[in-house]
Design a protein around this motif. Structure first.
Motif, PDB file in Angstrom:
ATOM      1  N   SER A   1       0.856  -1.189   0.000  1.00 31.41           N
ATOM      2  CA  SER A   1       0.000   0.000   0.000  1.00 31.41           C
ATOM      3  C   SER A   1       0.890   1.236   0.000  1.00 31.41           C
ATOM      4  CB  SER A   1      -0.900   0.010   1.234  1.00 31.41           C
ATOM      5  OG  SER A   1      -0.109   0.057   2.405  1.00 31.41           O
ATOM      6  N   CYS A   2       0.283   2.391  -0.260  1.00 29.82           N
ATOM      7  CA  CYS A   2       1.016   3.652  -0.239  1.00 29.82           C
ATOM      8  C   CYS A   2       0.288   4.632   0.676  1.00 29.82           C
ATOM      9  CB  CYS A   2       1.145   4.240  -1.639  1.00 29.82           C
ATOM     10  SG  CYS A   2       2.099   3.203  -2.770  1.00 29.82           S
ATOM     11  N   GLU A   3       1.052   5.391   1.442  1.00 29.81           N
ATOM     12  CA  GLU A   3       0.435   6.353   2.358  1.00 29.81           C
ATOM     13  C   GLU A   3       0.534   7.780   1.858  1.00 29.81           C
ATOM     14  OE1 GLU A   3       3.659   7.458   5.686  1.00 29.81           O
ATOM     15  OE2 GLU A   3       3.100   5.338   5.674  1.00 29.81           O
ATOM     16  N   SER A   4       1.436   8.051   0.967  1.00 36.23           N
ATOM     17  CA  SER A   4       1.590   9.378   0.380  1.00 36.23           C
ATOM     18  C   SER A   4       1.932   9.201  -1.086  1.00 36.23           C
ATOM     19  CB  SER A   4       2.718  10.154   1.054  1.00 36.23           C
ATOM     20  OG  SER A   4       2.452  10.360   2.411  1.00 36.23           O
ATOM     21  N   LEU A   5       1.201   9.872  -1.958  1.00 39.38           N
ATOM     22  CA  LEU A   5       1.479   9.806  -3.392  1.00 39.38           C
ATOM     23  C   LEU A   5       1.518  11.221  -3.953  1.00 39.38           C
ATOM     24  CD1 LEU A   5      -0.871   6.878  -4.514  1.00 39.38           C
ATOM     25  CD2 LEU A   5       1.615   6.823  -4.316  1.00 39.38           C
TER      26      LEU A   5
END
Length: 134
Positions: free
Chosen positions: A67-71
């Motif tokens: 998953s990604c928390e900041s894009l």
């Protein structure tokens, strides 16, 4: 009448301060690229994360993104329709390690950085240096 003036003052001040705070946290003018680093819109979050996963496979990188928390996005031009480069702080499946990942749409560059900074200038410069699609 005095109460009405206070309410009007609060209503006009709150949106301005909230907008200024939001804007300062998610935008950075980046002159070397003649572009602006911005956070990826929430409605695009899933597709950008999928793009990271696809580019990892295409580049034969064994990194499996959980998953990604900041894009963030850094367009190559000021046009929103042009080539775009992305970067984000993501979690690696299995290990739970957080890394910074960047990629570009034009050439499919893909880089993983185990050490990173949560600093917008660092993020913009890293995307520009390693994943610039121009």
């Amino acid at each position: 009448m005095k109460q009405l003036i206070i309410i009007v003052t609060l209503v006009t001040l709150v949106p301005l301060s909230a907008a200024a705070n939001y804007d300062s946290e998610v935008r950075l003018s980046f002159p070397p690229a003649y572009s602006t680093l911005t956070k990826v819109d929430l409605e695009d979050w899933k597709s950008v994360t999928k793009e990271f996963r696809d580019n990892a496979l295409w580049n034969q990188d064994t990194t499996e993104i959980q998953s990604c928390e900041s894009l963030y996005t850094l367009p190559v031009t000021t046009s929103r329709e042009g080539n775009v480069s992305f970067g984000g702080i993501c979690t690696i499946a299995g290990s739970g390690q957080k890394v910074f990942i960047c990629t570009d749409r034009m050439l499919g560059r893909f880089e993983v950085f185990p050490e990173y900074q949560r600093d917008l200038p660092w993020i913009a410069q890293t995307i520009f240096d390693h994943c610039w699609g121009g």
